[in-house]
Design a protein around this motif. Structure first.
Motif, PDB file in Angstrom:
ATOM      1  N   LEU A  55      -1.637  11.398   5.566  1.00 38.37           N
ATOM      2  CA  LEU A  55      -2.142  10.682   6.746  1.00 38.37           C
ATOM      3  C   LEU A  55      -1.873   9.182   6.633  1.00 38.37           C
ATOM      4  O   LEU A  55      -1.317   8.563   7.547  1.00 38.37           O
ATOM      5  N   THR A  56      -2.237   8.594   5.485  1.00 41.36           N
ATOM      6  CA  THR A  56      -2.032   7.143   5.357  1.00 41.36           C
ATOM      7  C   THR A  56      -0.549   6.790   5.230  1.00 41.36           C
ATOM      8  O   THR A  56      -0.135   5.717   5.653  1.00 41.36           O
ATOM      9  N   ASP A  57       0.263   7.702   4.682  1.00 47.38           N
ATOM     10  CA  ASP A  57       1.720   7.475   4.708  1.00 47.38           C
ATOM     11  C   ASP A  57       2.187   7.292   6.150  1.00 47.38           C
ATOM     12  O   ASP A  57       2.917   6.357   6.482  1.00 47.38           O
ATOM     13  N   ARG A  90      -5.448   5.978  -1.758  1.00 41.42           N
ATOM     14  CA  ARG A  90      -4.235   5.673  -2.516  1.00 41.42           C
ATOM     15  C   ARG A  90      -4.424   4.402  -3.335  1.00 41.42           C
ATOM     16  O   ARG A  90      -5.371   3.650  -3.127  1.00 41.42           O
ATOM     17  N   VAL A  91      -3.498   4.151  -4.256  1.00 43.21           N
ATOM     18  CA  VAL A  91      -3.559   2.942  -5.087  1.00 43.21           C
ATOM     19  C   VAL A  91      -2.355   2.079  -4.731  1.00 43.21           C
ATOM     20  O   VAL A  91      -1.214   2.527  -4.858  1.00 43.21           O
ATOM     21  N   GLY A  92      -2.605   0.866  -4.266  1.00 43.10           N
ATOM     22  CA  GLY A  92      -1.506  -0.023  -3.870  1.00 43.10           C
ATOM     23  C   GLY A  92      -0.858  -0.672  -5.081  1.00 43.10           C
ATOM     24  O   GLY A  92      -1.344  -0.539  -6.209  1.00 43.10           O
ATOM     25  N   ASP A  93       0.237  -1.396  -4.855  1.00 46.06           N
ATOM     26  CA  ASP A  93       0.967  -2.002  -5.964  1.00 46.06           C
ATOM     27  C   ASP A  93       0.534  -3.450  -6.230  1.00 46.06           C
ATOM     28  O   ASP A  93      -0.005  -3.766  -7.261  1.00 46.06           O
ATOM     29  N   GLY A 143       1.008  -4.927 -11.129  1.00 42.02           N
ATOM     30  CA  GLY A 143       1.588  -3.823 -10.361  1.00 42.02           C
ATOM     31  C   GLY A 143       1.080  -2.469 -10.810  1.00 42.02           C
ATOM     32  O   GLY A 143       0.689  -2.289 -11.976  1.00 42.02           O
ATOM     33  N   ASN A 144       1.103  -1.529  -9.883  1.00 42.56           N
ATOM     34  CA  ASN A 144       0.671  -0.163 -10.192  1.00 42.56           C
ATOM     35  C   ASN A 144       1.788   0.857 -10.010  1.00 42.56           C
ATOM     36  O   ASN A 144       1.803   1.875 -10.683  1.00 42.56           O
ATOM     37  N   PHE A 145       2.695   0.597  -9.072  1.00 38.62           N
ATOM     38  CA  PHE A 145       3.818   1.507  -8.841  1.00 38.62           C
ATOM     39  C   PHE A 145       4.633   1.597 -10.116  1.00 38.62           C
ATOM     40  O   PHE A 145       5.048   2.664 -10.557  1.00 38.62           O
ATOM     41  N   LYS A 146       4.861   0.408 -10.711  1.00 43.03           N
ATOM     42  CA  LYS A 146       5.458   0.321 -12.054  1.00 43.03           C
ATOM     43  C   LYS A 146       4.820  -0.890 -12.709  1.00 43.03           C
ATOM     44  O   LYS A 146       4.796  -1.972 -12.109  1.00 43.03           O
ATOM     45  N   LYS A 147       4.279  -0.694 -13.902  1.00 45.27           N
ATOM     46  CA  LYS A 147       3.664  -1.829 -14.605  1.00 45.27           C
ATOM     47  C   LYS A 147       4.755  -2.827 -14.986  1.00 45.27           C
ATOM     48  O   LYS A 147       5.785  -2.452 -15.549  1.00 45.27           O
ATOM     49  N   ARG A 170       0.828  -1.216   0.000  1.00 44.53           N
ATOM     50  CA  ARG A 170       0.000   0.000   0.000  1.00 44.53           C
ATOM     51  C   ARG A 170       0.860   1.263   0.000  1.00 44.53           C
ATOM     52  O   ARG A 170       0.482   2.284  -0.559  1.00 44.53           O
ATOM     53  N   TYR A 171       1.993   1.172   0.678  1.00 46.26           N
ATOM     54  CA  TYR A 171       2.858   2.348   0.847  1.00 46.26           C
ATOM     55  C   TYR A 171       3.462   2.794  -0.486  1.00 46.26           C
ATOM     56  O   TYR A 171       3.560   3.990  -0.765  1.00 46.26           O
ATOM     57  N   PHE A 172       3.873   1.814  -1.296  1.00 43.70           N
ATOM     58  CA  PHE A 172       4.547   2.173  -2.550  1.00 43.70           C
ATOM     59  C   PHE A 172       3.519   2.500  -3.624  1.00 43.70           C
ATOM     60  O   PHE A 172       3.019   1.638  -4.326  1.00 43.70           O
TER      61      PHE A 172
END
Ligand code: NZQ
Ligand code: ZN
Length: 387
Positions: A212-214, A260-263, A369-373, A202-204
């Motif tokens: 807040l969520t960070d 947020r959007v998780g990876d 993945g969403n952080f990097k496809k 979730r963080y990345f």
């Protein structure tokens, strides 16, 4: 921050001795339950006897189905569905960890479906109705006690796949940290790995302005890291066990996903290890996650540098974010190593031979993945980094 809906309706009953309340909680929903559990730890350590007494005292009829294995099997799910249909079961009580809970969730959805329950896991069909499920949790790890997910292994082809649906969130989760005193060290650390992975997935994110969520993610990670050391020193440290148990739920009930959007690429890559090699989920994650980090960190150096500074206490250096980022990845890997988690595929007895097959299966439905496809070749590269 992105728009979001947050609904996490599972009632949490937490603390010493709370397992004796299970009968009265179940009774609010049903008179007849399927008691679902694993390979015998609950009998060995006396929990089974307490649960049966509590159900009996509440005048709840019990039908049993045991034998859930880690990486829970589709074949047992099908047996459970048959039992529920034939015996008019109204509620499923899962006593155990993520595997038992996920198996219970699969049965709960399958009871109302005329087709093959596996259809939910391939995306061929959607869950529209499910029996209510309740949980007595014995291992903090998967977060399934309050999540909408269920992960099942189909041995026919070696597929491990998940379904996510709000109808699958348990009605209640009974969580007594004392029940986790009996966990062998390897299960404790696999749990820690999974909890950390759920937070890091979730963080990345590349979504901006999620302060807040960070901070919630960073604090939860630090709490897990600190209490992990205490639990390993003294497995009967109630407060440390309690912190980790509560973290398992917080990490995966979607509070930390809000806005947020998780990876989730590391989970997808680990599920292939689970499906083919029957690797424990947490053990696969501690191998895959650091390799994923090394492959993608340049995609967002600010985020990786923030992770290093806020979670691991690395000295900030705004002139060299790459150095700071790499230090955070190193500290993650060193921590896994220090508590006894595997960090290389060879630690799991896995070599190069089936990397391509796993990458192919993992990206069959498109990039992950969403952080990097990540495409098939990226996944192969990450598995190779993990060798
Ligand atoms: O089967 P028994 O004899 O009970 O022994 C279990 C099992 O062998 C043992 N154990 C559990 N509590 C114990 C204990 N031994 C001694 N004392 C206790 N108090 O631990 C072993 C592992 O249990 P398992 O349920 O497999 O562990 P975990 O909770 O880590 O669950 C892993 C499964 O959850 C899935 C994973 O993929 C994996 O299949 N996940 C489910 C998710 C969800 N539904 O939201 C999300 C996760 O990302 C994860 O994928
Ligand atoms: Zn997980």
């Amino acid at each position: 921050m992105e728009n979001f809906v947050f609904q996490s309706p599972t009632k949490i009953i937490f603390g010493k001795g709370v397992e004796t309340e299970v009968g009265q909680e179940v009774k609010k929903y049903a008179n007849r339950v399927l008691l679902h559990y694993g390979g015998g730890s609950i009998k060995k350590y006396g929990l089974y006897q307490k649960v049966i007494k509590s159900l009996k005292d509440a005048h709840v009829d019990v039908v049993e189905l045991s034998g859930v294995k880690p990486n829970p099997r589709l074949s047992l799910v099908k047996q459970g569905i048959k039992i529920c249909k034939e015996q008019d079961i109204e509620f499923i009580l899962a006593v155990g960890g993520g595997s038992v809970i996920d198996s219970a969730k699969a049965i709960s959805a399958g009871v109302f479906y005329d087709g093959d329950v596996w259809d939910f896991y391939t995306g061929k069909s959607q869950v529209t109705q499910a029996l209510p499920v309740g949980v007595v949790l014995t291992i903090p790890a998967a977060g399934s006690e309050a999540s909408k997910g269920s992960v099942i292994t189909n041995q026919d082809g070696g597929y491990k796949r998940s379904v996510n649906c709000d109808l699958l969130r348990p009605k209640f989760a009974i969580m007594n940290p004392e029940l986790t005193f009996t966990l062998p060290k390897h299960q404790t650390i696999y749990g820690i790995s999974d909890i950390m992975a759920h937070i890091m997935e979730r963080y990345f994110t590349n979504v901006e302005s999620v302060d807040l969520t960070d901070k919630l993610c960073e604090a939860t990670l630090r709490a897990v890291i600190n209490n992990a050391q205490s639990v390993l020193k003294n497995p009967r440290d109630y407060n440390a066990r309690a912190e980790i148990m509560w973290a398992s739920t917080i990490a995966h009930n979607d509070l930390l996903s809000t806005g947020r959007v998780g990876d989730w690429a590391s989970h997808a890559m680990q599920h292939e290890l689970g499906g083919i090699y029957d690797v424990a989920h947490g053990a696969g994650l501690s191998v895959v996650f650091p390799a994923w980090m090394k492959y993608v960190y340049r995609n967002n150096l600010n985020r990786f540098a923030q992770f290093a500074v806020k979670v691991w206490g690395v000295e900030p250096d705004f002139n060299d974010l790459e150095k700071v980022s790499l230090m955070g990845i190193k500290r993650t890997e060193e921590f896994f190593d220090k508590i006894g988690l595997p960090t290389r595929l060879k630690d799991l007895g896995i070599g190069e031979d089936r990397l391509e097959e796993m990458a192919e299966k993992c990206t069959q439905a498109g990039p992950i993945g969403n952080f990097k496809k990540l495409y098939k070749q990226d996944v192969i590269n990450i598995y190779k980094l993990a060798l």
